[in-house]
Design an enzyme around this catalytic site. Structure first.
Site, PDB file in Angstrom:
ATOM      1  N   ARG A  51      -8.078  28.714  41.509  1.00  0.00           N
ATOM      2  CA  ARG A  51      -7.320  29.660  40.672  1.00  0.00           C
ATOM      3  C   ARG A  51      -6.193  28.941  39.927  1.00  0.00           C
ATOM      4  O   ARG A  51      -5.899  29.236  38.765  1.00  0.00           O
ATOM      5  CB  ARG A  51      -6.750  30.779  41.546  1.00  0.00           C
ATOM      6  CG  ARG A  51      -6.060  31.860  40.737  1.00  0.00           C
ATOM      7  CD  ARG A  51      -5.702  33.049  41.601  1.00  0.00           C
ATOM      8  NE  ARG A  51      -5.105  34.112  40.819  1.00  0.00           N
ATOM      9  CZ  ARG A  51      -3.970  34.718  41.142  1.00  0.00           C
ATOM     10  NH1 ARG A  51      -3.320  34.372  42.249  1.00  0.00           N
ATOM     11  NH2 ARG A  51      -3.480  35.674  40.378  1.00  0.00           N
ATOM     12  N   HIS A  55      -5.326  29.137  35.942  1.00  0.00           N
ATOM     13  CA  HIS A  55      -4.012  29.571  35.444  1.00  0.00           C
ATOM     14  C   HIS A  55      -3.327  28.449  34.672  1.00  0.00           C
ATOM     15  O   HIS A  55      -2.529  28.717  33.780  1.00  0.00           O
ATOM     16  CB  HIS A  55      -3.134  30.057  36.601  1.00  0.00           C
ATOM     17  CG  HIS A  55      -3.478  31.437  37.048  1.00  0.00           C
ATOM     18  ND1 HIS A  55      -2.554  32.381  37.444  1.00  0.00           N
ATOM     19  CD2 HIS A  55      -4.684  32.067  37.131  1.00  0.00           C
ATOM     20  CE1 HIS A  55      -3.173  33.511  37.759  1.00  0.00           C
ATOM     21  NE2 HIS A  55      -4.460  33.340  37.596  1.00  0.00           N
ATOM     22  N   ASP A  56      -3.617  27.215  35.018  1.00  0.00           N
ATOM     23  CA  ASP A  56      -3.060  26.105  34.240  1.00  0.00           C
ATOM     24  C   ASP A  56      -3.709  26.067  32.853  1.00  0.00           C
ATOM     25  O   ASP A  56      -3.025  26.052  31.827  1.00  0.00           O
ATOM     26  CB  ASP A  56      -3.303  24.785  34.985  1.00  0.00           C
ATOM     27  CG  ASP A  56      -2.645  23.610  34.267  1.00  0.00           C
ATOM     28  OD1 ASP A  56      -1.624  23.845  33.570  1.00  0.00           O
ATOM     29  OD2 ASP A  56      -3.120  22.470  34.400  1.00  0.00           O
ATOM     30  N   GLU A  78       6.604  28.905  33.874  1.00  0.00           N
ATOM     31  CA  GLU A  78       5.336  29.639  34.068  1.00  0.00           C
ATOM     32  C   GLU A  78       5.166  30.163  35.486  1.00  0.00           C
ATOM     33  O   GLU A  78       4.706  31.281  35.707  1.00  0.00           O
ATOM     34  CB  GLU A  78       4.155  28.694  33.795  1.00  0.00           C
ATOM     35  CG  GLU A  78       3.626  28.758  32.408  1.00  0.00           C
ATOM     36  CD  GLU A  78       2.585  27.680  32.165  1.00  0.00           C
ATOM     37  OE1 GLU A  78       1.658  27.530  32.979  1.00  0.00           O
ATOM     38  OE2 GLU A  78       2.713  26.978  31.140  1.00  0.00           O
ATOM     39  N   ASN A  84       1.563  34.632  38.117  1.00  0.00           N
ATOM     40  CA  ASN A  84       1.520  33.443  38.977  1.00  0.00           C
ATOM     41  C   ASN A  84       2.213  33.645  40.321  1.00  0.00           C
ATOM     42  O   ASN A  84       2.296  32.708  41.126  1.00  0.00           O
ATOM     43  CB  ASN A  84       2.145  32.245  38.249  1.00  0.00           C
ATOM     44  CG  ASN A  84       1.235  31.731  37.145  1.00  0.00           C
ATOM     45  OD1 ASN A  84       0.017  31.852  37.248  1.00  0.00           O
ATOM     46  ND2 ASN A  84       1.812  31.169  36.093  1.00  0.00           N
TER      47      ASN A  84
HETATM   48  C1  HEM Z   1     -11.770  36.962  33.998  1.00  0.00           C
HETATM   49  C2  HEM Z   1     -10.501  37.162  34.163  1.00  0.00           C
HETATM   50  C3  HEM Z   1      -9.806  37.050  35.482  1.00  0.00           C
HETATM   51  C4  HEM Z   1      -8.920  37.920  35.998  1.00  0.00           C
HETATM   52  C5  HEM Z   1      -8.431  39.196  35.341  1.00  0.00           C
HETATM   53  C6  HEM Z   1      -8.535  37.432  37.290  1.00  0.00           C
HETATM   54  C7  HEM Z   1      -7.620  38.038  38.108  1.00  0.00           C
HETATM   55  C8  HEM Z   1      -7.372  37.675  39.427  1.00  0.00           C
HETATM   56  C9  HEM Z   1      -6.503  38.377  40.325  1.00  0.00           C
HETATM   57  C10 HEM Z   1      -5.690  39.612  39.978  1.00  0.00           C
HETATM   58  C11 HEM Z   1      -6.579  37.757  41.515  1.00  0.00           C
HETATM   59  C12 HEM Z   1      -5.874  38.187  42.808  1.00  0.00           C
HETATM   60  C13 HEM Z   1      -4.408  37.841  42.778  1.00  0.00           C
HETATM   61  C14 HEM Z   1      -3.710  38.405  43.978  1.00  0.00           C
HETATM   62  O1  HEM Z   1      -3.740  39.632  44.143  1.00  0.00           O
HETATM   63  O2  HEM Z   1      -3.134  37.626  44.746  1.00  0.00           O
HETATM   64  C15 HEM Z   1      -7.459  36.640  41.374  1.00  0.00           C
HETATM   65  C16 HEM Z   1      -7.769  35.771  42.369  1.00  0.00           C
HETATM   66  C17 HEM Z   1      -8.546  34.651  42.183  1.00  0.00           C
HETATM   67  N1  HEM Z   1      -9.038  34.188  40.983  1.00  0.00           N
HETATM   68 FE1  HEM Z   1      -9.174  35.240  39.294  1.00  0.00          FE
HETATM   69  N2  HEM Z   1      -9.191  36.274  37.544  1.00  0.00           N
HETATM   70  C18 HEM Z   1      -9.990  35.974  36.460  1.00  0.00           C
HETATM   71  C19 HEM Z   1     -10.753  34.861  36.292  1.00  0.00           C
HETATM   72  C20 HEM Z   1     -10.755  33.780  37.153  1.00  0.00           C
HETATM   73  C21 HEM Z   1     -11.294  32.483  36.848  1.00  0.00           C
HETATM   74  C22 HEM Z   1     -11.875  32.085  35.497  1.00  0.00           C
HETATM   75  C23 HEM Z   1     -11.130  31.716  37.964  1.00  0.00           C
HETATM   76  C24 HEM Z   1     -11.475  30.277  38.192  1.00  0.00           C
HETATM   77  C25 HEM Z   1     -12.325  29.580  37.468  1.00  0.00           C
HETATM   78  C26 HEM Z   1     -10.523  32.558  38.976  1.00  0.00           C
HETATM   79  C27 HEM Z   1     -10.274  32.201  40.276  1.00  0.00           C
HETATM   80  C28 HEM Z   1      -9.704  33.014  41.217  1.00  0.00           C
HETATM   81  C29 HEM Z   1      -9.692  32.730  42.640  1.00  0.00           C
HETATM   82  C30 HEM Z   1     -10.384  31.571  43.331  1.00  0.00           C
HETATM   83  C31 HEM Z   1      -8.945  33.750  43.237  1.00  0.00           C
HETATM   84  C32 HEM Z   1      -8.592  33.893  44.725  1.00  0.00           C
HETATM   85  C33 HEM Z   1      -7.250  33.229  44.944  1.00  0.00           C
HETATM   86  C34 HEM Z   1      -6.804  33.187  46.384  1.00  0.00           C
HETATM   87  O3  HEM Z   1      -7.419  33.798  47.261  1.00  0.00           O
HETATM   88  O4  HEM Z   1      -5.784  32.525  46.626  1.00  0.00           O
HETATM   89  N3  HEM Z   1     -10.268  33.787  38.426  1.00  0.00           N
HETATM   90  N4  HEM Z   1      -7.926  36.603  40.087  1.00  0.00           N
END
Ligand code: HEM
Length: 309
Positions: A51, A55-56, A78, A84
């Site tokens: 993630r 984000h970077d 950021e 973040n």
């Molecule tokens: C398509 C748009 C995306 C949205 C709107 C989105 C949004 C989010 C949100 C809201 C979370 C949970 C944050 C939290 O509640 O702590 C999350 C977690 C995560 N996102 Fe996304 N995300 C997107 C795309 C991506 C992409 C492109 C990647 C990597 C290539 C990614 C990798 C991850 C991972 C691995 C987590 C889990 C993080 C953890 O458990 O620490 N996401 N994302």
């Protein structure tokens, strides 16, 4: 023409598989060791690193601007931006940078370390691996307001997601393939509060989410795994996320949104049916996303600080 001018000024260096071959041949191995070490005691590390790279890259470019601490001069970096707030495991990047600096000081950028760590996080979780072109530069600008403006919100619908990805030269296919990163990790209740009340949600899924996130929830850490088909501690990088989506258990509005357009729905079906197709397209999309970089930056000595303020 512009490219030629920049080349003449020595301003552009293409990313290359050979970038550190002479200057720091053991850099990749040092990053892998740091990721492995962290994973051995913390199962949340791979999701966090993957993630972090996203984000970077989506804010300015893959330039490690996400790592800069706020200072008295440049407040609200950021990292302090709302999207973040739940980034974690940044210590893994610090550890990797320390190891790399002891091998070859001031040579390997923090942006490359993040990109390598994300790649390793995937492969060490059972996902694909890939050769990663290197030579990214670290940026000097880091603004909380950019994070909020550039990163798609969990409540985003298809058109907003498409637009956010298109703005970075990424297609709707990239959107679906990269969303497959949600095979790892979890979201806090606040990220899917809007979904719990949605009539579109499968009743059994809504019930499970309500139990995890009751209305009177006071546990800021409470949440739900994106791919709850595998136990949290054993989360593996696979195509389970797409099968979850198909069975009506997409966690975020932005996950569910991939089913709302015929084109993205077709990719979801393809990846749910074939892990090989998913892995192949995920690698291609990661390479496209991680190639975004502004070559006018520097190689930071410390990932949390600019070389000079
Ligand atoms: C398509 C748009 C995306 C949205 C709107 C989105 C949004 C989010 C949100 C809201 C979370 C949970 C944050 C939290 O509640 O702590 C999350 C977690 C995560 N996102 Fe996304 N995300 C997107 C795309 C991506 C992409 C492109 C990647 C990597 C290539 C990614 C990798 C991850 C991972 C691995 C987590 C889990 C993080 C953890 O458990 O620490 N996401 N994302």
């Amino acid at each position: 023409m512009l490219l030629l001018v920049l080349l003449a000024l020595g301003g552009v260096e293409a990313l290359s598989l050979e970038h550190y071959r002479q200057s720091c041949p053991k850099a990749e191995a040092a990053v892998t060791a740091a990721v492995k070490q962290a994973m051995s005691s913390d199962h949340t590390v791979p999701a966090a690193l993957l993630r972090l790279h996203f984000h970077d890259c989506f804010v300015r470019s893959c330039d490690a601007s996400v790592l800069l601490d706020s200072t008295s001069k440049s407040k609200a970096s950021e990292k302090d931006g709302a999207p973040n707030a739940s980034l974690h495991a940044l210590y893994v990047i610090d550890n990797a940078k320390r190891a790399v600096e002891s091998l070859c000081p001031a040579v390997v950028s923090c942006a490359d370390i993040i990109a390598l760590a994300a790649r390793d996080a995937v492969s060490l979780s059972g996902g694909p691996s890939w050769a990663l072109p290197l030579g990214r530069k670290d940026g000097r600008v880091s603004l909380a307001s950019d994070a909020a403006a550039s990163l798609p919100a969990p409540t985003a619908r298809f058109e907003q997601l498409k637009q956010a990805f298109n703005a970075r030269g990424l297609s709707v296919k990239d959107l679906v393939a990269l969303s497959g990163a949600h095979t790892l990790g979890s979201a806090h209740c606040s990220s899917f509060q809007d979904r719990i009340a949605s009539p579109a949600l499968r009743p059994s899924f809504a019930k499970a989410l309500r139990r995890a996130c009751p209305a009177n929830n006071t546990d800021a850490a409470a949440g739900w795994a994106f791919d709850s088909s595998t136990p949290k501690a054993k989360a593996s990088f696979d195509n389970g996320y797409f099968r979850m989506l198909q069975s009506g258990r997409g966690l975020l509005t932005s996950d569910e949104a991939l089913l709302t357009h015929p084109k993205t729905r077709a990719f979801v079906a393809l990846y749910a049916a074939s892990q090989d197709e998913f892995f192949r397209d995920f690698v291609a999309s990661m390479l496209r996303m991680s190639a975004l970089n502004d070559p006018a930056g520097e190689v930071r000595a410390h990932c949390r600080r600019r070389n000079s303020s």
